[in-house]
Write a protein that holds these residues in place. Structure first.
Motif, mmCIF file in Angstrom:
data_model
loop_
_atom_site.group_PDB
_atom_site.id
_atom_site.type_symbol
_atom_site.label_atom_id
_atom_site.label_comp_id
_atom_site.label_asym_id
_atom_site.label_seq_id
_atom_site.Cartn_x
_atom_site.Cartn_y
_atom_site.Cartn_z
ATOM 1 N N TYR A 60 11.504 32.072 95.348
ATOM 2 C CA TYR A 60 12.734 32.226 94.562
ATOM 3 C C TYR A 60 12.521 33.184 93.397
ATOM 4 O O TYR A 60 13.328 34.087 93.159
ATOM 5 C CB TYR A 60 13.214 30.866 94.040
ATOM 6 C CG TYR A 60 14.186 30.994 92.900
ATOM 7 C CD1 TYR A 60 15.510 31.361 93.134
ATOM 8 C CD2 TYR A 60 13.779 30.792 91.592
ATOM 9 C CE1 TYR A 60 16.402 31.507 92.083
ATOM 10 C CE2 TYR A 60 14.662 30.938 90.544
ATOM 11 C CZ TYR A 60 15.971 31.299 90.784
ATOM 12 O OH TYR A 60 16.839 31.456 89.753
ATOM 13 N N TYR A 61 11.454 32.989 92.638
ATOM 14 C CA TYR A 61 11.248 33.826 91.458
ATOM 15 C C TYR A 61 10.996 35.280 91.814
ATOM 16 O O TYR A 61 11.429 36.179 91.094
ATOM 17 C CB TYR A 61 10.135 33.281 90.569
ATOM 18 C CG TYR A 61 10.744 32.382 89.543
ATOM 19 C CD1 TYR A 61 11.528 32.903 88.521
ATOM 20 C CD2 TYR A 61 10.632 31.008 89.647
ATOM 21 C CE1 TYR A 61 12.155 32.073 87.619
ATOM 22 C CE2 TYR A 61 11.257 30.183 88.748
ATOM 23 C CZ TYR A 61 12.014 30.719 87.736
ATOM 24 O OH TYR A 61 12.656 29.901 86.862
ATOM 25 N N ALA A 64 14.635 36.489 93.194
ATOM 26 C CA ALA A 64 15.675 36.476 92.151
ATOM 27 C C ALA A 64 15.409 37.526 91.080
ATOM 28 O O ALA A 64 16.340 38.214 90.635
ATOM 29 C CB ALA A 64 15.780 35.088 91.527
ATOM 30 N N THR A 65 14.156 37.672 90.650
ATOM 31 C CA THR A 65 13.872 38.667 89.617
ATOM 32 C C THR A 65 13.995 40.081 90.165
ATOM 33 O O THR A 65 14.465 40.977 89.457
ATOM 34 C CB THR A 65 12.489 38.450 88.976
ATOM 35 O OG1 THR A 65 11.480 38.511 89.987
ATOM 36 C CG2 THR A 65 12.417 37.120 88.242
ATOM 37 N N ALA A 66 13.602 40.276 91.429
ATOM 38 C CA ALA A 66 13.759 41.603 92.036
ATOM 39 C C ALA A 66 15.233 41.975 92.136
ATOM 40 O O ALA A 66 15.626 43.111 91.834
ATOM 41 C CB ALA A 66 13.102 41.628 93.418
ATOM 42 N N LYS A 127 6.628 39.512 101.359
ATOM 43 C CA LYS A 127 6.114 38.167 101.649
ATOM 44 C C LYS A 127 7.111 37.096 101.211
ATOM 45 O O LYS A 127 7.297 36.091 101.896
ATOM 46 C CB LYS A 127 4.762 37.944 100.977
ATOM 47 C CG LYS A 127 3.630 38.652 101.698
ATOM 48 C CD LYS A 127 2.310 38.364 101.052
ATOM 49 C CE LYS A 127 1.211 39.122 101.780
ATOM 50 N NZ LYS A 127 -0.078 38.993 101.134
ATOM 51 N N ALA A 128 7.749 37.306 100.072
ATOM 52 C CA ALA A 128 8.745 36.338 99.599
ATOM 53 C C ALA A 128 9.944 36.291 100.542
ATOM 54 O O ALA A 128 10.497 35.219 100.799
ATOM 55 C CB ALA A 128 9.198 36.692 98.178
ATOM 56 N N GLN A 129 10.352 37.429 101.076
ATOM 57 C CA GLN A 129 11.466 37.452 102.030
ATOM 58 C C GLN A 129 11.087 36.711 103.320
ATOM 59 O O GLN A 129 11.916 36.009 103.904
ATOM 60 C CB GLN A 129 11.885 38.896 102.354
ATOM 61 C CG GLN A 129 12.593 39.591 101.222
ATOM 62 C CD GLN A 129 13.992 39.036 100.963
ATOM 63 O OE1 GLN A 129 14.431 38.048 101.521
ATOM 64 N NE2 GLN A 129 14.711 39.698 100.076
ATOM 65 N N LYS A 130 9.847 36.843 103.747
ATOM 66 C CA LYS A 130 9.385 36.107 104.927
ATOM 67 C C LYS A 130 9.369 34.601 104.645
ATOM 68 O O LYS A 130 9.755 33.797 105.491
ATOM 69 C CB LYS A 130 8.001 36.592 105.354
ATOM 70 C CG LYS A 130 8.033 37.984 105.969
ATOM 71 C CD LYS A 130 6.646 38.474 106.327
ATOM 72 C CE LYS A 130 6.725 39.873 106.910
ATOM 73 N NZ LYS A 130 5.393 40.434 107.205
ATOM 74 N N ALA A 131 8.911 34.224 103.449
ATOM 75 C CA ALA A 131 8.915 32.808 103.063
ATOM 76 C C ALA A 131 10.346 32.288 103.021
ATOM 77 O O ALA A 131 10.626 31.170 103.465
ATOM 78 C CB ALA A 131 8.237 32.624 101.707
#
Length: 174
Positions: A60-61, A64-66, A127-131
Protein backbone atom coordinates in the motif's frame (compact mmCIF):
# COMPACT_ATOMS: atom_id res chain seq x y z
CA UNK A 1 -27.41 -18.33 1.83
CA UNK A 2 -27.82 -16.91 -1.65
CA UNK A 3 -31.37 -18.22 -2.37
CA UNK A 4 -33.06 -16.73 0.71
CA UNK A 5 -35.39 -13.77 0.01
CA UNK A 6 -33.78 -10.41 0.79
CA UNK A 7 -36.18 -9.63 3.67
CA UNK A 8 -35.18 -12.81 5.56
CA UNK A 9 -31.66 -13.17 4.22
CA UNK A 10 -28.93 -14.58 6.36
CA UNK A 11 -25.39 -13.84 5.34
CA UNK A 12 -22.29 -15.97 5.24
CA UNK A 13 -19.67 -13.67 6.72
CA UNK A 14 -15.91 -14.17 6.58
CA UNK A 15 -13.87 -12.72 9.43
CA UNK A 16 -10.21 -12.13 8.61
CA UNK A 17 -8.71 -13.78 11.68
CA UNK A 18 -5.16 -12.49 11.39
CA UNK A 19 -6.45 -8.89 11.16
CA UNK A 20 -8.50 -9.42 14.32
CA UNK A 21 -5.49 -10.94 16.09
CA UNK A 22 -3.29 -7.96 15.12
CA UNK A 23 -5.81 -5.34 16.31
CA UNK A 24 -5.66 -3.55 19.64
CA UNK A 25 -7.71 -4.95 22.51
CA UNK A 26 -10.56 -2.39 22.24
CA UNK A 27 -10.93 -3.04 18.51
CA UNK A 28 -10.77 -6.80 19.02
CA UNK A 29 -13.40 -6.64 21.78
CA UNK A 30 -15.77 -4.53 19.66
CA UNK A 31 -15.35 -6.85 16.70
CA UNK A 32 -15.95 -9.97 18.81
CA UNK A 33 -19.11 -8.39 20.24
CA UNK A 34 -20.30 -7.66 16.70
CA UNK A 35 -19.56 -11.24 15.65
CA UNK A 36 -21.61 -12.60 18.56
CA UNK A 37 -24.55 -10.33 17.66
CA UNK A 38 -24.37 -11.46 14.03
CA UNK A 39 -24.29 -15.13 15.07
CA UNK A 40 -27.27 -14.61 17.40
CA UNK A 41 -29.15 -12.97 14.52
CA UNK A 42 -28.68 -16.15 12.46
CA UNK A 43 -25.76 -15.23 10.22
CA UNK A 44 -23.04 -17.77 9.51
CA UNK A 45 -19.52 -16.76 10.53
CA UNK A 46 -16.41 -18.37 9.10
CA UNK A 47 -12.82 -17.44 9.81
CA UNK A 48 -10.26 -16.90 7.08
CA UNK A 49 -6.59 -15.91 7.11
CA UNK A 50 -4.82 -13.85 4.49
CA UNK A 51 -1.64 -15.70 3.65
CA UNK A 52 0.66 -12.69 3.47
CA UNK A 53 -1.17 -9.91 5.27
CA UNK A 54 2.12 -8.58 6.62
CA UNK A 55 2.94 -7.36 3.08
CA UNK A 56 -0.32 -5.45 2.60
CA UNK A 57 0.82 -2.27 4.34
CA UNK A 58 4.18 -2.26 2.53
CA UNK A 59 2.54 -2.68 -0.87
CA UNK A 60 0.00 0.00 0.00
CA UNK A 61 2.65 2.53 0.98
CA UNK A 62 4.72 1.98 -2.12
CA UNK A 63 1.73 2.22 -4.50
CA UNK A 64 -0.08 5.04 -2.67
CA UNK A 65 3.00 7.25 -2.38
CA UNK A 66 3.97 6.60 -6.00
CA UNK A 67 0.48 7.57 -7.16
CA UNK A 68 0.48 10.64 -4.91
CA UNK A 69 3.81 11.72 -6.35
CA UNK A 70 2.69 11.16 -9.94
CA UNK A 71 -0.70 12.83 -9.49
CA UNK A 72 0.46 15.80 -7.41
CA UNK A 73 3.45 16.56 -9.63
CA UNK A 74 1.17 18.57 -11.92
CA UNK A 75 0.39 21.08 -9.14
CA UNK A 76 3.27 23.36 -9.99
CA UNK A 77 1.59 26.76 -9.60
CA UNK A 78 1.76 27.37 -13.35
CA UNK A 79 -1.00 25.18 -14.71
CA UNK A 80 -2.64 23.97 -11.49
CA UNK A 81 -2.72 24.88 -7.84
CA UNK A 82 -2.01 28.03 -5.90
CA UNK A 83 0.97 30.02 -7.11
CA UNK A 84 3.70 30.87 -4.63
CA UNK A 85 5.33 34.28 -4.95
CA UNK A 86 8.93 34.35 -6.20
CA UNK A 87 11.36 36.08 -8.58
CA UNK A 88 12.18 32.98 -10.67
CA UNK A 89 10.26 30.02 -12.09
CA UNK A 90 12.27 27.50 -10.04
CA UNK A 91 11.75 29.43 -6.82
CA UNK A 92 8.04 29.89 -7.64
CA UNK A 93 7.64 26.12 -8.08
CA UNK A 94 9.47 25.42 -4.80
CA UNK A 95 7.43 28.04 -2.94
CA UNK A 96 4.19 26.73 -4.45
CA UNK A 97 4.85 23.21 -3.23
CA UNK A 98 6.12 24.37 0.15
CA UNK A 99 3.06 26.54 0.74
CA UNK A 100 0.46 24.34 -0.93
CA UNK A 101 1.26 20.95 0.58
CA UNK A 102 1.54 20.13 4.27
CA UNK A 103 4.45 18.21 5.76
CA UNK A 104 2.71 14.82 5.48
CA UNK A 105 1.78 15.30 1.84
CA UNK A 106 5.33 16.41 1.04
CA UNK A 107 6.71 13.36 2.88
CA UNK A 108 4.48 11.02 0.87
CA UNK A 109 5.34 12.73 -2.41
CA UNK A 110 9.05 12.39 -1.63
CA UNK A 111 8.66 8.67 -0.86
CA UNK A 112 6.65 8.20 -4.05
CA UNK A 113 9.22 10.01 -6.16
CA UNK A 114 11.89 7.76 -4.68
CA UNK A 115 10.09 4.48 -5.48
CA UNK A 116 9.39 5.68 -9.04
CA UNK A 117 12.97 6.80 -9.66
CA UNK A 118 15.42 5.00 -11.90
CA UNK A 119 16.86 1.93 -10.24
CA UNK A 120 14.04 1.64 -7.70
CA UNK A 121 11.01 1.35 -9.97
CA UNK A 122 11.52 -2.38 -10.60
CA UNK A 123 12.78 -3.10 -7.08
CA UNK A 124 9.81 -1.46 -5.35
CA UNK A 125 6.92 -0.34 -7.53
CA UNK A 126 6.71 -3.38 -9.82
CA UNK A 127 7.03 -5.75 -6.85
CA UNK A 128 4.32 -3.83 -4.98
CA UNK A 129 2.00 -4.10 -7.99
CA UNK A 130 2.58 -7.87 -8.07
CA UNK A 131 1.84 -8.06 -4.33
CA UNK A 132 -1.33 -6.01 -4.93
CA UNK A 133 -2.49 -8.51 -7.57
CA UNK A 134 -1.82 -11.39 -5.17
CA UNK A 135 -3.72 -9.64 -2.34
CA UNK A 136 -6.67 -8.96 -4.67
CA UNK A 137 -6.78 -12.64 -5.69
CA UNK A 138 -6.89 -13.64 -2.02
CA UNK A 139 -9.87 -11.34 -1.41
CA UNK A 140 -11.57 -12.57 -4.58
CA UNK A 141 -11.12 -16.18 -3.44
CA UNK A 142 -12.68 -15.40 -0.06
CA UNK A 143 -15.55 -13.47 -1.65
CA UNK A 144 -16.29 -16.42 -3.93
CA UNK A 145 -17.23 -18.39 -0.80
CA UNK A 146 -18.99 -15.75 1.33
CA UNK A 147 -21.33 -12.81 1.01
CA UNK A 148 -19.28 -10.23 2.88
CA UNK A 149 -16.02 -9.78 4.77
CA UNK A 150 -15.90 -8.41 8.31
CA UNK A 151 -12.62 -7.02 9.56
CA UNK A 152 -11.29 -4.01 11.45
CA UNK A 153 -10.68 -0.92 9.34
CA UNK A 154 -7.81 0.17 11.59
CA UNK A 155 -5.69 -1.66 14.15
CA UNK A 156 -6.59 0.76 16.95
CA UNK A 157 -9.33 3.17 17.95
CA UNK A 158 -9.19 6.70 16.56
CA UNK A 159 -6.67 9.06 18.09
CA UNK A 160 -7.83 12.17 19.88
CA UNK A 161 -6.94 15.48 18.25
CA UNK A 162 -3.36 16.41 19.08
CA UNK A 163 -2.68 13.07 20.78
CA UNK A 164 -0.50 11.60 18.05
CA UNK A 165 2.92 13.20 17.72
CA UNK A 166 4.76 10.59 15.64
CA UNK A 167 3.54 10.25 12.02
CA UNK A 168 5.07 6.77 11.77
CA UNK A 169 2.60 5.51 14.37
CA UNK A 170 -0.31 6.80 12.29
CA UNK A 171 0.91 5.00 9.15
CA UNK A 172 -0.29 1.67 10.52
CA UNK A 173 -3.83 3.05 10.56
CA UNK A 174 -3.88 3.95 6.87
Amino acid sequence: CRDVPAAARFWKIAVIKNYVDEASEPVRNALNLTIEKLKNAGHEICYKDLANSKYNIAAYYIIATAEASANLSRYDGVRYGNRGKADSLGQMSANTRGEGFGAEVQRRMLLGTFVLSSGYYDAYYIKAQKARAFIKREYDDILSEVDIILMPVAPSVAYKFGELKDPLSAYLSD
